[in-house]
Each structure stands twice: as structure tokens, then as C-alpha cells.
Design a protein around this motif. Structure first.
Motif, PDB file in Angstrom:
ATOM      1  N   GLU A  60       0.855  -1.263   0.090  1.00 29.46           N
ATOM      2  CA  GLU A  60      -0.152  -0.148   0.031  1.00 29.46           C
ATOM      3  C   GLU A  60       0.931   1.248  -0.006  1.00 29.46           C
ATOM      4  O   GLU A  60       1.711   1.177   0.962  1.00 29.46           O
ATOM      5  CB  GLU A  60      -0.866  -0.076   1.151  1.00 29.46           C
ATOM      6  CG  GLU A  60      -2.015  -1.175   1.061  1.00 29.46           C
ATOM      7  CD  GLU A  60      -2.936  -1.234   2.371  1.00 29.46           C
ATOM      8  OE1 GLU A  60      -3.816  -2.142   2.388  1.00 29.46           O
ATOM      9  OE2 GLU A  60      -3.179  -0.211   2.687  1.00 29.46           O
ATOM     10  N   SER A  61       0.709   2.064  -1.114  1.00 29.70           N
ATOM     11  CA  SER A  61       1.254   3.532  -1.071  1.00 29.70           C
ATOM     12  C   SER A  61       1.420   4.149   0.144  1.00 29.70           C
ATOM     13  O   SER A  61       0.807   4.534   0.548  1.00 29.70           O
ATOM     14  CB  SER A  61       1.108   3.967  -2.554  1.00 29.70           C
ATOM     15  OG  SER A  61       1.291   3.252  -3.466  1.00 29.70           O
ATOM     16  N   VAL A  62       2.613   4.740   0.200  1.00 21.17           N
ATOM     17  CA  VAL A  62       2.913   5.849   1.416  1.00 21.17           C
ATOM     18  C   VAL A  62       3.865   6.869   0.617  1.00 21.17           C
ATOM     19  O   VAL A  62       4.903   6.351   0.053  1.00 21.17           O
ATOM     20  CB  VAL A  62       3.543   5.308   2.550  1.00 21.17           C
ATOM     21  CG1 VAL A  62       3.558   6.157   3.684  1.00 21.17           C
ATOM     22  CG2 VAL A  62       2.716   4.072   3.064  1.00 21.17           C
ATOM     23  N   SER A  63       3.283   8.170   0.722  1.00 19.77           N
ATOM     24  CA  SER A  63       4.267   9.167   0.275  1.00 19.77           C
ATOM     25  C   SER A  63       4.980   9.704   1.709  1.00 19.77           C
ATOM     26  O   SER A  63       4.680   9.774   2.454  1.00 19.77           O
ATOM     27  CB  SER A  63       3.514  10.352  -0.048  1.00 19.77           C
ATOM     28  OG  SER A  63       4.156  11.510  -0.396  1.00 19.77           O
ATOM     29  N   VAL A  64       6.401   9.408   1.415  1.00 12.57           N
ATOM     30  CA  VAL A  64       7.295   9.539   2.439  1.00 12.57           C
ATOM     31  C   VAL A  64       8.177  10.560   2.620  1.00 12.57           C
ATOM     32  O   VAL A  64       8.630  11.110   1.394  1.00 12.57           O
ATOM     33  CB  VAL A  64       8.129   8.561   2.917  1.00 12.57           C
ATOM     34  CG1 VAL A  64       7.323   7.361   3.295  1.00 12.57           C
ATOM     35  CG2 VAL A  64       9.104   8.103   1.684  1.00 12.57           C
ATOM     36  N   PRO A  65       8.580  11.464   3.490  1.00  9.22           N
ATOM     37  CA  PRO A  65       9.411  12.646   3.712  1.00  9.22           C
ATOM     38  C   PRO A  65      10.666  12.084   3.318  1.00  9.22           C
ATOM     39  O   PRO A  65      11.058  10.972   3.537  1.00  9.22           O
ATOM     40  CB  PRO A  65       9.399  13.247   5.029  1.00  9.22           C
ATOM     41  CG  PRO A  65       9.196  12.050   5.807  1.00  9.22           C
ATOM     42  CD  PRO A  65       8.106  11.173   4.811  1.00  9.22           C
ATOM     43  N   THR A 109       9.048  11.101  -1.550  1.00 11.86           N
ATOM     44  CA  THR A 109       9.504  10.058  -2.366  1.00 11.86           C
ATOM     45  C   THR A 109       8.151   8.828  -1.948  1.00 11.86           C
ATOM     46  O   THR A 109       7.845   8.879  -0.969  1.00 11.86           O
ATOM     47  CB  THR A 109      10.858   9.791  -2.223  1.00 11.86           C
ATOM     48  OG1 THR A 109      11.064   8.730  -3.014  1.00 11.86           O
ATOM     49  CG2 THR A 109      11.084   9.382  -0.869  1.00 11.86           C
ATOM     50  N   PRO A 110       7.995   8.039  -3.071  1.00 10.32           N
ATOM     51  CA  PRO A 110       7.163   7.046  -2.725  1.00 10.32           C
ATOM     52  C   PRO A 110       7.685   5.783  -1.898  1.00 10.32           C
ATOM     53  O   PRO A 110       8.839   5.506  -2.174  1.00 10.32           O
ATOM     54  CB  PRO A 110       6.633   6.562  -4.098  1.00 10.32           C
ATOM     55  CG  PRO A 110       7.684   6.972  -4.889  1.00 10.32           C
ATOM     56  CD  PRO A 110       8.528   8.375  -4.394  1.00 10.32           C
ATOM     57  N   SER A 111       7.038   5.492  -1.187  1.00  5.94           N
ATOM     58  CA  SER A 111       7.315   4.061  -0.281  1.00  5.94           C
ATOM     59  C   SER A 111       6.112   3.094  -0.105  1.00  5.94           C
ATOM     60  O   SER A 111       4.814   3.541  -0.799  1.00  5.94           O
ATOM     61  CB  SER A 111       8.149   4.268   0.915  1.00  5.94           C
ATOM     62  OG  SER A 111       8.563   3.170   1.466  1.00  5.94           O
ATOM     63  N   ARG A 112       6.291   2.257   0.768  1.00  3.61           N
ATOM     64  CA  ARG A 112       5.149   1.193   0.696  1.00  3.61           C
ATOM     65  C   ARG A 112       5.205   0.538   2.193  1.00  3.61           C
ATOM     66  O   ARG A 112       6.135   0.102   2.525  1.00  3.61           O
ATOM     67  CB  ARG A 112       5.487   0.047  -0.424  1.00  3.61           C
ATOM     68  CG  ARG A 112       5.659   0.486  -1.819  1.00  3.61           C
ATOM     69  CD  ARG A 112       6.331  -0.677  -2.572  1.00  3.61           C
ATOM     70  NE  ARG A 112       7.619  -0.481  -2.452  1.00  3.61           N
ATOM     71  CZ  ARG A 112       8.579  -1.339  -2.787  1.00  3.61           C
ATOM     72  NH1 ARG A 112       8.228  -2.486  -3.432  1.00  3.61           N
ATOM     73  NH2 ARG A 112       9.887  -1.306  -2.600  1.00  3.61           N
TER      74      ARG A 112
END
Lengths: 391, 391
Positions: free
Chosen positions: A64-69, A227-230
């Protein structure tokens, strides 16, 4: 139930499950090193995690996508310029705090004012303008000292300080200061870094002798765009109540210094044993078991917050959360935050674990979770973690 | 005697002597930092010591010359090149061992062979030619592990190894390896350095997984020509037997990393309290009390050896030696190496110290001294140090 618990214990104490979490943790952290939010390394390590899980025979795996700092430490150093004999200077081991701004190329050179608390800062408020404030608070325990790390820069900036140093959040630090996140509360953003417990004590001694303490701080830290993470999610569907869920979890990211073996790769692989052991032994849980490997916990519980936003509507279907984010030493049982009936049930379960010394179920009012915190706080979901004797 | 002992205890527990050794240690190490043999800083700190002693009212102070070796660490680093995911490399915190040769500008890049003992090295002797040997011995205690530090390079060079790494001599090391002296026993001189206990364990795990472990080692260490230094000697002449001497001592030099507070500035200032307290209280010892601040202990007991050469003819006039070179924590009494009559006398003295919890006098067969070692070993002089509970 007693029979299934016996199987699980046998599997981990003498069977195929013995030592698996330890070996996987060692392999994982040795090969990938740190897994800092915003790095390719973290994403590669998540890919590897997926391959481990699929090799274990799980097909029900998704991201599941998470936009991370993305905070980048850059180059940093802290040098004591005064008071030393002759022209001597002394490099103070330091770590910038996560999300601190940098100092600019020229750095910040200034007198240091040592304070022991926020009250002490207020009393010395007329002395800190243009200065570097060092918070050399007395060490008690982590949770009681984190406000200095998180809020120190904001409080000092109110009085015109140009930078903040904090005593490392540890009982001692040899040459290894501890980092962590900080924030800025509606103030000018000034750089913030940790120095060792021993050097903080030294600067205080110098101040008490009446010596002028001068430090030069350089930090090229920057916050870049997200940046995208998961988050990585593995499930075993419940046989009777598939819509009801027990969540087990740990976070896969780490700080950029060290390699995050005990915070939190090890506990994550221990948590994963919950679903792996159930699968390997062919047990059929009535409720769905959901393992979540969180991303970006260290930089502000970002994976957990995103999950809450996406799934808070399903809160009434979560029967219990198990979260391991406090290292793994010798387990003595479980620490449980729940209502009284759940406590009774869990104590009965605990009794079956007496032969491995894990029978205590502590009703822990002080129980905190990190990634699952919002669910636990807002929806009173029973929460469980390992009670342990630190080594 | 009981009356004098009471005076001494009162002076240190509640009088002018309270906390003096601690404050002086902190001031000394904070101002001078490390005091490595061969540095100007060591000589400046010895000058400062003389001024402290003269301010305390001692006129009977003199220096005795010692020619000391000069080993310069230079730049050094150790990088793990394999096996890490992708093109990742990992910097391994390291410290070159004192008197190691350097690697040359280009460094040494080689496979690592991990061994656990000298026996294990012998068994793997056909695998180490051209390789870097890592001694990852099981940690027991300092004295039992020093042979790996001192002799590791010589043993590995016999089988054609090109460099040696050792597990740091400490129970754990966070990111801070421990250094110390090493030597070369009639073999080709190969570089030798310590890495952390944790990284040594990691390299062993990698080897056990069958991974190829490759390290790049750079050390620009050099041994330069000798330089002059000094032992510092302070005396109170005996009132009845001025030719008979009780020697108290500690060493003032330190390694070039850290600042040598517990090894050995603190113990040295505690030892110095013996003469300072006697002087401040106007006590009249029958025998001469001689305080010696040694130079260059860390690099091979050089100050102590020189003193033995210069004074061995006077050995029969030394009644007892007191040496503090093992840190200062909570004192429980004294550890004594002596004949039985001396032990009886000291036990009687010890009883007078019951009120400060320091009444135990242990007859310690395993007692070792560093700088006074040759006198103690060769002339059976009673030797005493503080028995303590480490913190």
C-alpha cells in the motif's frame, strides 16, 4: 486451543521455527545495512522482503503506497573551539536530528549556554540570544527526555538562540550520540543536533568553571520533496470470521546511522513468525491474521498514519493489534492494554506458555504503540506487545 | 596510627580533600584532552602538573628523563566491499593498533578469513596467504584476550597474511573500537587494526553463510624517531628512615583517542592524594613517600622501564609500591600482594577504614602492576592497589 499453543511452542523451541527470526534479521541487516526513508536501499530491502514472503508460500501479499518525507543528513560536524589549552580544538561526535535545517556552508560559531531543563532555559532566557543552547537534561528514561529532542529547537528559538545541541538520549554514549526526529513549532527554524552524554557533561563542567565555551557547528542537512514508499501486507484469511482482523506488525525502515537490527528488523521478523508459524503448521485461525511491515516509522510514523487514513473506517473489525517496536530480549510474557474480559482470556492463553517462561500477562496502563497508535488510542482496540527483560 | 587514619578519612570524606581528585581529573582532561606519547600536548600537561604540585606547596619535585617512542596514527579507514547488496559499501569503525606499520597509500584490499583463536588460525593456515585475517576470539576478559592484540599480526604473518584485524578488546563496542599496543616477533611487519565487536561478529556471520568477505584497509601509521619525555617525581622525606621509600604512582599519558580520564588521569590524581593529604594534614611519615607520575605507559611501560633501569640498585630500600592503573570506581579496600606479615599489618590498617566501607584487604595472587611491575616481580616488594566494584 491448548493443543495448538503446544504445537506453536514446539515449532519455535525445537522445530523448524527455531532461530528463524534471528537468522533472517542478521541476514537482512548485514546485506542491506541501514534502510533510511527516502533511500533506494529501503525500497530494495522491501522488494527482498516480498521475495522472502513469497518463498515462504504466501500468495496474499500486497503493497500500500505511502508518500514519505526525505531528509538528507549531508555532511556534519561539531568542533569545540574554547576552552582548551593552546590552539587545541576538539571534535565532538554529533548527529543532526532528523528534519533539522542545516547551518549553511559557513556553519554557526557561537558561545554555548548549557541549561538543564526548559525551566532553566526560561530562567536564562536573557543570555541565549545569538547563542547555541545545550540541553544537558538529567537522563531518566527515553519517553521523559524526548521533549528536549523534539521541542528543544523551538523553545530555544523563541529566545533568539541560533542553534540547539541536546545531550544524547541514552544512559551513556561512548562516542556514539543518538539521533531521532525533531520538529519546529511556529518558530524560526534553527539547527538541532545531539552530542554525547559525556561531552554534554563536559561542556557543563566548563561552564561551571566560568570558562567561555565556544562551539562551531556545521550541518548541510536538507529536507527534499516527498518520495514514494510502501507498507507491505501479508494475510492469512480467517476461516470463520474473515472480515475480523488481528494485526501484527513491525517497521522495516531504520535511521541512516547503524542498521536498525533491534529497531526494528528483529522485532519485525519475530512478528512475522506469527503468520509464518500458523501457515507452516497448517493452523486455521478463525479471524484473519494480517502482518504489516511498516515503512517510514522513524521519520514520524508515516506508514502507520497513512494506514490509519486509508483504513480507519474498518476499525471496528480489528479485534486486536500486536506491535513489536521495542527490541527483542528475553520474553517473560505479554504486555496487554485491553478491557477486563480480554485480559482474562489472554491470561488463560498465557498459562499455556508457562513452560517457556512466557506466562505473565501484564495489564500495562503505560503501554504505547507507534504505527498502530492511532487505532489503539481512538478506537480502544486491545493492543499487545512482548513483555521482556532487557539485556 | 588510628588517630592519623581518622584524620585522613575525615579530610577526604568531609574536609578540604573531599572531591579534589575528581575535580582535578575533570579539569585536567577537559583542558588537555589526550596526552599521547610523543605529542607536545603530553609535555604541556606535564608542565601543568608541575605547577599544580608546586602550588600545593611541594618543593621537592623533579623530572627524570625518558626517551619515548613516537608512533603516529595518521589517516586510517576500513571499508567492507563485499558482500553487500548492489554496489553498497560499509565503513567499519576501526582503530590501528599502536606500533602497527601502515598499508601504503594504495591500501590493502583483500578477502577476509575469520578465525576464532590461534589454533583456528593454524587449522586454516593454508587459506590465509595473501589474505586479511580477522581474529574474532570469544571475549572473556582483558588479560586473556591481549595476546590476540599483541601477537595477532606476527602469527598471521607467519602464514603469509597481508594484514590483521582483531575484534575490539571490550565486552561490546557500539561504534568505538579499542586500541592498544602490538609488536612484531621476528616476522614481516603487516598492518594490524581493531574493529568493533559487533562488526567482527557480522563478518563471521557472512563467512558462515559462505559469502565472500572483502575489506579495504588504509592506514598511514608510522613510527618516527624517539622523543624526550619525563617522569614527574614528588617527595615527602621520611622523618626516621628517609632512605626507605613507599612509592605511589599512576601514569599521566593516554592514548590518542579519548582523553584518558579513567586510564589513568583519575587514578593518578587519587594516588597523588596520598602525598597531598599527608602534607596538608602535617603528618610525619617515618619513611619517604614518593609520588611518581609516569610518562609513556600506554606505549609499552616506557617510563616505568626507564625508572627500573635507573633505580634498580635501590630496590632493597623500597618498602612498598602502590600503583593505580585500573580506573577508580567504588573502593572496597585494598588488593595486596605481599608476604604474610605485611598482610597482617595491612589488615589491621584496613580495620580502621571500616566506616568508609574500605576495610577489606584482599591477598590477591593475581595482582599485576604496570609501571612498577619489574620491581614487584624481580624484588618481591609488597604491592598494593585499590580493590573496587566496577560501575
Amino acid at each position: 486451543m491448548k493443543k495448538d499453543l503446544d504445537k506453536l511452542v514446539d515449532y519455535h523451541v525445537a522445530g523448524a521455527g527455531k532461530g528463524v527470526a534471528y537468522r533472517r534479521t542478521a541476514d537482512f541487516v548485514d546485506r542491506y545495512g541501514h534502510r533510511f526513508t527516502g533511500t533506494e536501499n529501503l525500497e530494495r530491502s522491501i522488494d527482498h522482503l516480498e521475495s522472502i514472503v513469497r518463498q515462504d508460500g504466501f500468495n496474499d501479499v500486497h503493497f500500500e503506497s505511502v508518500s514519505v518525507p526525505r531528509w538528507v543528513r549531508g555532511e556534519e560536524r561539531c568542533v569545540l573551539l574554547s576552552p582548551l589549552v593552546g590552539n587545541a580544538t576538539k571534535k565532538l561526535p554529533m548527529l543532526g536530528l532528523g528534519f533539522s535545517v542545516g547551518t549553511g556552508m559557513e556553519g554557526i560559531t557561537s558561545d554555548v549556554v548549557v541549561v538543564n531543563s526548559f525551566e532553566d532555559l526560561a530562567m536564562k532566557s536573557d543570555k541565549v540570544r545569538g547563542k547555541i543552547v545545550l540541553f544537558n537534561f538529567p537522563w531518566t528514561k527515553y519517553g521523559e527526555c524526548t521533549p528536549y529532542r523534539y521541542l528543544g529547537a523551538s523553545f530555544a528559538a523563541k529566545y533568539g538562540a541560533v542553534a540547539v545541541l541536546i545531550r544524547s538520549l541514552a544512559s551513556f554514549s561512548l562516542s556514539t550520540p543518538h539521533t531521532g526526529s525533531m520538529g519546529y513549532i511556529k518558530v524560526e527554524k534553527i539547527p538541532s543536533a545531539a552530542i554525547t552524554a559525556e561531552d554534554a557533561a563536559m561542556l557543563q563542567r566548563m561552564q561551571e568553571r566560568g570558562d567561555k565555551v565556544v562551539v562551531q557547528l556545521h550541518m548541510s542537512a536538507q529536507t527534499l520533496s516527498n518520495t514514494p514508499s510502501r507498507n507491505t501486507i501479508v494475510e492469512i484469511k480467517g476461516s470463520k470470521y474473515p472480515d475480523e482482523v488481528v494485526i501484527v506488525s513491525g517497521h522495516i525502515d531504520s535511521w541512516d546511522v547503524g542498521q536498525g537490527a533491534i529497531d526494528d528488523a528483529g522485532p519485525s521478523f519475530v512478528a512475522y513468525q506469527v503468520v509464518k508459524a500458523v501457515k507452516d503448521l497448517g493452523l486455521k485461525p478463525k479471524r484473519t491474521l494480517r502482518m504489516i511491515f511498516w515503512t517510514a516509522e522513524e521519520v514520524g510514523v508515516v506508514g502507520g498514519r497513512q494506514y490509519y487514513e486509508d483504513h480507519k473506517g474498518e476499525a471496528d473489525k480489528i479485534s486486536m493489534v500486536i506491535e513489536l517496536d521495542y527490541s527483542i530480549f528475553t520474553a517473560t510474557g505479554a504486555s496487554l492494554r485491553s478491557d477486563a474480559p480480554t485480559l482474562l482470556v489472554m491470561r488463560a492463553v498465557g498459562e499455556s506458555l508457562a513452560r517457556i517462561g512466557g506466562s505473565h500477562v501484564f495489564a500495562d496502563a503505560g503501554f504505547t504503540t507507534s504505527d498502530m497508535g492511532r487505532f489503539v488510542e481512538s478506537h480502544q482496540i486491545p493492543a499487545l506487545t512482548v513483555a521482556q527483560v532487557p539485556k
